[in-house]
Scaffold this motif. Structure first.
Motif, PDB file in Angstrom:
ATOM      1  N   ARG A  91      36.184  34.731  14.505  1.00 32.81           N
ATOM      2  CA  ARG A  91      35.826  36.146  14.571  1.00 32.81           C
ATOM      3  C   ARG A  91      36.743  36.883  13.607  1.00 32.81           C
ATOM      4  N   ILE A  92      36.142  37.631  12.702  1.00 31.57           N
ATOM      5  CA  ILE A  92      36.907  38.310  11.657  1.00 31.57           C
ATOM      6  C   ILE A  92      36.162  39.566  11.231  1.00 31.57           C
ATOM      7  N   ALA A  93      36.895  40.620  10.931  1.00 28.77           N
ATOM      8  CA  ALA A  93      36.300  41.851  10.395  1.00 28.77           C
ATOM      9  C   ALA A  93      36.421  41.809   8.874  1.00 28.77           C
ATOM     10  N   ILE A  94      35.292  41.921   8.195  1.00 32.17           N
ATOM     11  CA  ILE A  94      35.277  41.897   6.732  1.00 32.17           C
ATOM     12  C   ILE A  94      35.019  43.311   6.223  1.00 32.17           C
ATOM     13  N   TYR A  95      35.769  43.725   5.206  1.00 31.97           N
ATOM     14  CA  TYR A  95      35.660  45.076   4.670  1.00 31.97           C
ATOM     15  C   TYR A  95      35.252  45.055   3.200  1.00 31.97           C
ATOM     16  N   TRP A  96      34.302  45.930   2.869  1.00 31.77           N
ATOM     17  CA  TRP A  96      33.881  46.136   1.474  1.00 31.77           C
ATOM     18  C   TRP A  96      34.042  47.614   1.133  1.00 31.77           C
ATOM     19  N   ASN A  97      34.283  47.913  -0.145  1.00 29.84           N
ATOM     20  CA  ASN A  97      34.309  49.320  -0.534  1.00 29.84           C
ATOM     21  C   ASN A  97      32.891  49.798  -0.823  1.00 29.84           C
ATOM     22  N   LEU A  98      32.747  51.015  -1.294  1.00 25.09           N
ATOM     23  CA  LEU A  98      31.426  51.618  -1.466  1.00 25.09           C
ATOM     24  C   LEU A  98      30.673  51.097  -2.682  1.00 25.09           C
ATOM     25  N   LEU A  99      31.320  50.229  -3.449  1.00 26.98           N
ATOM     26  CA  LEU A  99      30.644  49.563  -4.565  1.00 26.98           C
ATOM     27  C   LEU A  99      30.325  48.113  -4.232  1.00 26.98           C
ATOM     28  N   GLY A 100      30.632  47.697  -3.012  1.00 29.57           N
ATOM     29  CA  GLY A 100      30.317  46.340  -2.592  1.00 29.57           C
ATOM     30  C   GLY A 100      31.394  45.320  -2.880  1.00 29.57           C
ATOM     31  N   ALA A 101      32.569  45.772  -3.335  1.00 32.09           N
ATOM     32  CA  ALA A 101      33.666  44.847  -3.608  1.00 32.09           C
ATOM     33  C   ALA A 101      34.441  44.568  -2.324  1.00 32.09           C
ATOM     34  N   TYR A 102      34.783  43.315  -2.110  1.00 31.82           N
ATOM     35  CA  TYR A 102      35.628  42.952  -0.965  1.00 31.82           C
ATOM     36  C   TYR A 102      36.986  43.625  -1.102  1.00 31.82           C
ATOM     37  N   ILE A 103      37.475  44.232  -0.017  1.00 31.38           N
ATOM     38  CA  ILE A 103      38.774  44.909  -0.079  1.00 31.38           C
ATOM     39  C   ILE A 103      39.736  44.482   1.026  1.00 31.38           C
ATOM     40  N   GLY A 104      39.316  43.560   1.896  1.00 32.85           N
ATOM     41  CA  GLY A 104      40.251  43.102   2.903  1.00 32.85           C
ATOM     42  C   GLY A 104      39.556  42.549   4.134  1.00 32.85           C
ATOM     43  N   TYR A 105      40.361  42.077   5.060  1.00 35.61           N
ATOM     44  CA  TYR A 105      39.826  41.591   6.331  1.00 35.61           C
ATOM     45  C   TYR A 105      40.797  41.934   7.452  1.00 35.61           C
ATOM     46  N   GLY A 106      40.265  42.000   8.661  1.00 31.48           N
ATOM     47  CA  GLY A 106      41.071  42.288   9.828  1.00 31.48           C
ATOM     48  C   GLY A 106      40.810  41.276  10.922  1.00 31.48           C
ATOM     49  N   LEU A 107      41.697  41.236  11.887  1.00 32.36           N
ATOM     50  CA  LEU A 107      41.566  40.311  13.011  1.00 32.36           C
ATOM     51  C   LEU A 107      41.481  41.081  14.319  1.00 32.36           C
ATOM     52  N   TYR A 108      40.818  40.483  15.272  1.00 29.03           N
ATOM     53  CA  TYR A 108      40.690  41.078  16.597  1.00 29.03           C
ATOM     54  C   TYR A 108      41.761  40.492  17.517  1.00 29.03           C
ATOM     55  N   GLU A 109      42.243  41.329  18.414  1.00 28.26           N
ATOM     56  CA  GLU A 109      43.296  40.894  19.328  1.00 28.26           C
ATOM     57  C   GLU A 109      42.819  39.675  20.124  1.00 28.26           C
ATOM     58  N   GLY A 110      43.655  38.660  20.135  1.00 25.07           N
ATOM     59  CA  GLY A 110      43.321  37.446  20.867  1.00 25.07           C
ATOM     60  C   GLY A 110      42.458  36.474  20.099  1.00 25.07           C
ATOM     61  N   ASP A 111      42.148  36.796  18.827  1.00 27.44           N
ATOM     62  CA  ASP A 111      41.293  35.921  18.013  1.00 27.44           C
ATOM     63  C   ASP A 111      41.956  35.600  16.673  1.00 27.44           C
ATOM     64  N   PRO A 112      43.078  34.898  16.691  1.00 24.85           N
ATOM     65  CA  PRO A 112      43.698  34.506  15.416  1.00 24.85           C
ATOM     66  C   PRO A 112      42.851  33.446  14.732  1.00 24.85           C
ATOM     67  N   GLU A 123      51.494  33.123   8.173  1.00 24.12           N
ATOM     68  CA  GLU A 123      51.405  34.310   7.317  1.00 24.12           C
ATOM     69  C   GLU A 123      50.982  33.953   5.894  1.00 24.12           C
ATOM     70  N   ALA A 124      51.526  32.871   5.382  1.00 23.70           N
ATOM     71  CA  ALA A 124      51.156  32.452   4.021  1.00 23.70           C
ATOM     72  C   ALA A 124      49.682  32.064   3.948  1.00 23.70           C
ATOM     73  N   ASP A 125      49.141  31.539   5.026  1.00 27.29           N
ATOM     74  CA  ASP A 125      47.722  31.163   5.049  1.00 27.29           C
ATOM     75  C   ASP A 125      46.828  32.401   4.995  1.00 27.29           C
ATOM     76  N   TYR A 126      47.216  33.440   5.753  1.00 25.34           N
ATOM     77  CA  TYR A 126      46.442  34.682   5.735  1.00 25.34           C
ATOM     78  C   TYR A 126      46.444  35.296   4.337  1.00 25.34           C
ATOM     79  N   ALA A 127      47.604  35.243   3.668  1.00 21.53           N
ATOM     80  CA  ALA A 127      47.696  35.798   2.312  1.00 21.53           C
ATOM     81  C   ALA A 127      46.840  34.989   1.336  1.00 21.53           C
ATOM     82  N   LYS A 128      46.836  33.669   1.494  1.00 23.88           N
ATOM     83  CA  LYS A 128      46.049  32.814   0.600  1.00 23.88           C
ATOM     84  C   LYS A 128      44.557  33.044   0.801  1.00 23.88           C
ATOM     85  N   LEU A 129      44.139  33.246   2.055  1.00 20.62           N
ATOM     86  CA  LEU A 129      42.737  33.541   2.322  1.00 20.62           C
ATOM     87  C   LEU A 129      42.321  34.837   1.633  1.00 20.62           C
ATOM     88  N   HIS A 130      43.178  35.856   1.704  1.00 21.72           N
ATOM     89  CA  HIS A 130      42.872  37.136   1.052  1.00 21.72           C
ATOM     90  C   HIS A 130      42.712  36.956  -0.449  1.00 21.72           C
TER      91      HIS A 130
END
Length: 368
Positions: A91-112, A123-130
């Motif tokens: 489970r992951i929140a994916i974010y795009w800007n208004l031009l459709g470019a990926y700009i980040g992702y978020g996590l839900y509490e209890g769902d690493p 932490e290094a894995d999260y950075a590499k995924l980004h």
């Protein structure tokens, strides 16, 4: 009836499909555009992205601020990623800007995020995924899941996916793929990347003209993102150049070369002749890319002799073709004494490989 209540009801009616967000969006673990998250107050379903790998639809929400202005898109993605069923669904929140470019992702509490056998992301894995998700030309582009594995390597475990045997861990992952993804999380990286760079981009771009207004024009133009700046530039009308002249002149040197090229190609003629514009455009010649310099030289017919004089001290930066175009500007004009003197000095410069062209030009000028 209380005025605040009336406003609340009207606000809900004005935006079909709107849902006021009782809880904030998941905090972005990594983002390349933090300002897009500021002041978000509501969301509304905009479209869905389809995951062909798992045959799932994921609704994408348009997020607005308190004034109703669009800020970004996000999707609450819940999808399985381990083919053998060992790992729990992501489970992951994916974010795009208004031009459709990926700009980040978020996590839900209890769902690493997890790797094979439930190992947690570090932490290094999260950075590499980004970093992987930021790259729309990553190693996953135009690849099927079965393309990610080395058929000559011995996997630690075999599983079946749509009739094809592939490995469940990273042992048989191709070297070029393995270096680019989070170790032990190939399926997660592949699944999330495919969703990020699937159909959302096109759907968002198609929706943008219907959202566009003067406020968005200003927000895009004053953004620090080159893609926003360039899109806003393409929407300018001739009358907008006066309104946004200060910002446009800032961006002429502060934005990307593509912005400068586009701006010069569509710049209305009257601004080439304005002293303020000439001073910035031609006064910046020494710090510009080669294509922009060419456009400035070819624009001298609209800018006039004053701008040509500004370029003369930078003759040593001109390519052979640029110098020819510059000298061509003076060809049918009477050379001012200071121009002739500077050109004469330049023609004797032993370090300038095209000095001979200046010498020939001056000789031709003497011929009646």
């Amino acid at each position: 009836m209380d005025k605040a209540l009336i406003f609340f009801l009207l606000y809900c009616l004005l935006w079909p499909g709107l849902s006021l967000t009782p809880d904030p969006l998941p905090v972005a673990v990594h983002t390349s555009m933090p300002q897009a998250f500021e002041g978000i107050r509501s969301t509304e379903e905009a479209f869905s992205v389809f995951d062909p790998q798992h045959e799932l639809e994921h609704p994408v929400q348009l997020c607005r601020d308190a004034g109703g202005a669009p800020r970004l898109y996000y999707a609450d993605v819940q999808t399985p990623v381990c083919i053998d069923g060992i790992c729990k669904p992501v489970r992951i929140a994916i974010y795009w800007n208004l031009l459709g470019a990926y700009i980040g992702y978020g996590l839900y509490e209890g769902d690493p995020l997890t790797k094979y056998d439930h190992d947690l992301f570090e932490e290094a894995d999260y950075a590499k995924l980004h970093e992987l998700l930021l790259n729309k030309n990553a190693v996953f582009r135009r690849k099927k899941l079965s393309d990610l594995f080395d058929p000559n390597a011995e996997p630690e475990k075999q599983v079946t996916y749509k009739g094809e045997e592939v490995d469940a861990v990273s042992g048989a992952t191709k070297k070029a793929i393995k270096d680019a993804v989070v170790e032990g999380a190939l399926y997660s990286c592949y699944t999330i990347w495919q969703l990020v760079h699937g159909t959302a981009d096109d759907s968002i771009k198609v929706a943008l003209p219907n959202l566009w207004d003067e406020a968005m024009q200003q927000r895009f133009l004053y953004s620090d993102r080159a893609d926003y700046q360039f899109y806003a530039l393409k929407q300018l009308r001739d009358s907008d150049y006066a309104t946004y002249s200060t910002r446009l002149l800032q961006l002429f040197t502060g934005s990307i070369p593509l912005f400068r090229t586009k701006m010069l190609k569509q710049l209305p003629s009257q601004y080439w002749a304005e002293e303020r514009w000439q001073e910035k455009l031609y006064g910046s010649y020494g710090q510009l890319d080669v294509n922009t310099r060419t456009l400035l030289i070819t624009g001298l017919e609209k800018a006039g002799e004053g701008s040509a004089l500004r370029l003369l001290p930078h003759y040593h930066l001109m390519t052979q073709n640029q110098l020819k175009a510059y000298l061509s500007f003076w060809e049918d004009r009477k050379l001012p004494a200071d121009v002739r003197n500077q050109l004469t000095e330049a023609s004797h410069n032993p370090n300038y490989p095209y000095a001979y062209l200046i010498e020939r030009f001056l000789e031709a000028q003497k011929t009646p």
